[in-house]
Scaffold this motif. Structure first.
Motif, PDB file in Angstrom:
ATOM      1  N   UNK A  93       0.836  -1.205   0.000  1.00 46.21           N
ATOM      2  CA  UNK A  93       0.000   0.000   0.000  1.00 46.21           C
ATOM      3  C   UNK A  93       0.868   1.253   0.000  1.00 46.21           C
ATOM      4  N   UNK A  94       1.913   1.235   0.797  1.00 44.55           N
ATOM      5  CA  UNK A  94       2.814   2.392   0.824  1.00 44.55           C
ATOM      6  C   UNK A  94       3.424   2.640  -0.558  1.00 44.55           C
ATOM      7  N   UNK A  95       3.826   1.561  -1.228  1.00 51.25           N
ATOM      8  CA  UNK A  95       4.386   1.687  -2.580  1.00 51.25           C
ATOM      9  C   UNK A  95       3.345   2.223  -3.552  1.00 51.25           C
ATOM     10  N   UNK A  96       2.121   1.687  -3.481  1.00 51.11           N
ATOM     11  CA  UNK A  96       1.067   2.070  -4.424  1.00 51.11           C
ATOM     12  C   UNK A  96       0.696   3.538  -4.295  1.00 51.11           C
ATOM     13  N   UNK A  97       0.694   4.060  -3.081  1.00 54.96           N
ATOM     14  CA  UNK A  97       0.370   5.470  -2.848  1.00 54.96           C
ATOM     15  C   UNK A  97       1.613   6.358  -2.948  1.00 54.96           C
ATOM     16  N   UNK A 100      -2.435   1.441  -8.660  1.00 50.77           N
ATOM     17  CA  UNK A 100      -1.178   1.907  -8.062  1.00 50.77           C
ATOM     18  C   UNK A 100      -0.596   3.092  -8.819  1.00 50.77           C
ATOM     19  N   UNK A 101      -0.129   4.079  -8.048  1.00 53.77           N
ATOM     20  CA  UNK A 101       0.552   5.255  -8.587  1.00 53.77           C
ATOM     21  C   UNK A 101      -0.366   6.139  -9.438  1.00 53.77           C
ATOM     22  N   UNK A 102      -1.696   6.014  -9.263  1.00 52.67           N
ATOM     23  CA  UNK A 102      -2.635   6.876  -9.985  1.00 52.67           C
ATOM     24  C   UNK A 102      -3.502   7.636  -8.982  1.00 52.67           C
ATOM     25  N   UNK A 103      -4.087   8.738  -9.444  1.00 53.48           N
ATOM     26  CA  UNK A 103      -4.955   9.535  -8.576  1.00 53.48           C
ATOM     27  C   UNK A 103      -6.232   8.792  -8.231  1.00 53.48           C
ATOM     28  N   UNK A 104      -6.604   7.804  -9.043  1.00 52.03           N
ATOM     29  CA  UNK A 104      -7.812   7.038  -8.753  1.00 52.03           C
ATOM     30  C   UNK A 104      -7.724   6.350  -7.400  1.00 52.03           C
ATOM     31  N   UNK A 105      -6.533   5.946  -7.011  1.00 52.88           N
ATOM     32  CA  UNK A 105      -6.354   5.262  -5.734  1.00 52.88           C
ATOM     33  C   UNK A 105      -6.612   6.202  -4.560  1.00 52.88           C
ATOM     34  N   UNK A 106      -6.325   7.488  -4.756  1.00 56.40           N
ATOM     35  CA  UNK A 106      -6.522   8.461  -3.679  1.00 56.40           C
ATOM     36  C   UNK A 106      -7.976   8.559  -3.238  1.00 56.40           C
ATOM     37  N   UNK A 107      -8.908   8.159  -4.098  1.00 59.61           N
ATOM     38  CA  UNK A 107     -10.318   8.221  -3.746  1.00 59.61           C
ATOM     39  C   UNK A 107     -10.659   7.265  -2.608  1.00 59.61           C
ATOM     40  N   UNK A 108      -9.790   6.292  -2.368  1.00 56.92           N
ATOM     41  CA  UNK A 108     -10.026   5.317  -1.308  1.00 56.92           C
ATOM     42  C   UNK A 108      -9.282   5.680  -0.023  1.00 56.92           C
ATOM     43  N   UNK A 109      -8.724   6.877   0.019  1.00 54.55           N
ATOM     44  CA  UNK A 109      -8.003   7.348   1.194  1.00 54.55           C
ATOM     45  C   UNK A 109      -8.955   8.133   2.093  1.00 54.55           C
ATOM     46  N   UNK A 110      -9.210   7.593   3.285  1.00 50.84           N
ATOM     47  CA  UNK A 110     -10.062   8.279   4.246  1.00 50.84           C
ATOM     48  C   UNK A 110      -9.259   9.245   5.086  1.00 50.84           C
ATOM     49  N   UNK A 111      -9.918  10.220   5.702  1.00 52.05           N
ATOM     50  CA  UNK A 111      -9.212  11.225   6.505  1.00 52.05           C
ATOM     51  C   UNK A 111      -8.585  10.628   7.759  1.00 52.05           C
ATOM     52  N   UNK A 154      -6.280  -6.129  -2.511  1.00 53.17           N
ATOM     53  CA  UNK A 154      -4.926  -5.903  -3.010  1.00 53.17           C
ATOM     54  C   UNK A 154      -4.900  -5.857  -4.529  1.00 53.17           C
ATOM     55  N   UNK A 155      -5.815  -6.585  -5.171  1.00 51.56           N
ATOM     56  CA  UNK A 155      -5.900  -6.527  -6.635  1.00 51.56           C
ATOM     57  C   UNK A 155      -6.271  -5.122  -7.097  1.00 51.56           C
ATOM     58  N   UNK A 156      -7.204  -4.483  -6.390  1.00 53.10           N
ATOM     59  CA  UNK A 156      -7.577  -3.109  -6.730  1.00 53.10           C
ATOM     60  C   UNK A 156      -6.406  -2.154  -6.497  1.00 53.10           C
ATOM     61  N   UNK A 157      -5.677  -2.396  -5.424  1.00 53.68           N
ATOM     62  CA  UNK A 157      -4.504  -1.557  -5.142  1.00 53.68           C
ATOM     63  C   UNK A 157      -3.500  -1.670  -6.275  1.00 53.68           C
ATOM     64  N   UNK A 158      -3.250  -2.882  -6.738  1.00 50.55           N
ATOM     65  CA  UNK A 158      -2.322  -3.087  -7.860  1.00 50.55           C
ATOM     66  C   UNK A 158      -2.804  -2.400  -9.129  1.00 50.55           C
ATOM     67  N   UNK A 159      -4.105  -2.516  -9.406  1.00 48.65           N
ATOM     68  CA  UNK A 159      -4.656  -1.941 -10.634  1.00 48.65           C
ATOM     69  C   UNK A 159      -4.548  -0.411 -10.659  1.00 48.65           C
TER      70      UNK A 159
END
Length: 306
Positions: A31-35, A223-234, A216-221
């Motif tokens: 997760x740290x790598x993906x973000x 990874x390193x994109x702004x789309x992943x940030x949508x799953x970041x809670x405060x 984890x499959x979603x994280x891989x898909x």
């Protein structure tokens, strides 16, 4: 001058539905790598074969990890009756077997003895330290250790299903430091039939629910994109069990520099631990004293999600 850590200065919580196989540390690193985050940690280890909620904190949210670690958690697990193992789960070597299979009423009655404030001995294969060394390392060398019992609060332990005569599915809600494997082991001893955990899934932990988790499959898909940030809670999600106070503009500035600052409080008493918010953002956690918050943790988020 200290070297600046590489990565994005991003803060918040990510809820992962951990699959069976990887360790909790492996998932955190993924997760740290993906973000591309500078810092990451998790609130509550899951065994490699366990699945379900693994709450991962990024950046400043790591300062709120203790509050999630201390929160109640729920587990659904299947117990195999009639067999005990050296690891108290299905991966271990068989220690003993028995043909005894208690009926449903006997199981339900026995579960009552595991509710409330109990004492629990961690498994031989666990991460507790014995004379400075992890128990599982010594257990792998064949050593049998005396591990001291530890207190555990169990809010509830109920029977959900009896798939067959050899298995029973249970749900437990408990506090910090609970070992489901120990519950299964001790239940088998009380019933006189031996037992171990066959499957284990954490369904929620504090405010984090598996229904809102990503894989984890979603994280891989993503990874390193702004789309992943949508799953970041405060990061404030990690503070929900603490009372909230509101800082004044001057108070927020003082708190951000580690000094006591003026806050406006309601239903908070002198000496309470609480967190201060200013303009919708967490500023600090600390102790409330007569109109001021004395900070113990300060959040330097700024524009951390940019």
């Amino acid at each position: 001058m200290a070297r600046r850590r590489k990565g994005r200065d991003i803060s918040g919580w990510v809820v992962i539905d951990k699959p069976a196989g990887p360790t909790s540390t492996t998932v955190v690193n993924k997760v740290r790598w993906a973000f591309d985050a500078r810092k990451a940690g998790h609130a509550g280890t899951l065994d490699p074969d366990a699945t379900g909620v693994l709450a991962i904190a990024l950046g400043e949210a790591t300062k709120t990890v203790p509050y999630i670690t201390d929160a109640l958690k729920a587990y659904v697990f299947t117990v195999r009756l009639g067999v005990s193992t050296n690891t108290d789960d299905a991966e271990g070597e068989v220690l003993a077997t028995t043909d005894l299979r208690p009926d449903d009423s006997a199981i339900k009655e026995a579960l009552n003895g595991f509710v409330g404030d109990i004492e629990q001995v961690p498994p031989q294969f666990s991460a507790v330290k014995i004379d400075g060394e992890r128990a599982y390392k010594r257990a792998r060398d064949g050593e049998q250790m005396e591990i001291a019992a530890r207190p555990l609060f169990v809010e509830s332990l109920i029977m959900l299903d009896r798939p067959d005569v050899d298995h029973v599915t249970l749900e437990m809600v408990c506090g910090k430091g609970g070992y489901v494997r120990s519950i299964a082991r001790d239940l088998g001893e009380v019933l006189g039939c031996k037992a171990h955990v066959r499957e284990l899934r954490r369904t929620w932990s504090g405010p984090f629910d598996v229904d809102n988790a990503i894989t984890l499959e979603q994280v891989d898909e993503m990874a390193k994109t702004l789309a992943l940030d949508e799953f970041l809670g405060p990061l404030e999600m990690g503070l929900q069990d603490l009372p909230q106070v509101t800082a004044s503009a001057e108070g927020a500035n003082k708190l951000r520099h580690g000094n006591p600052g003026m806050v406006f409080a309601k239903d908070v008493e002198y000496g309470d631990e609480c967190w201060a918010v200013y303009e919708g953002q967490a500023v600090a956690v600390g102790t409330y004293r007569a109109g001021e918050l004395h900070p113990s943790r300060v959040f330097n988020t700024g524009d951390s999600n940019d």
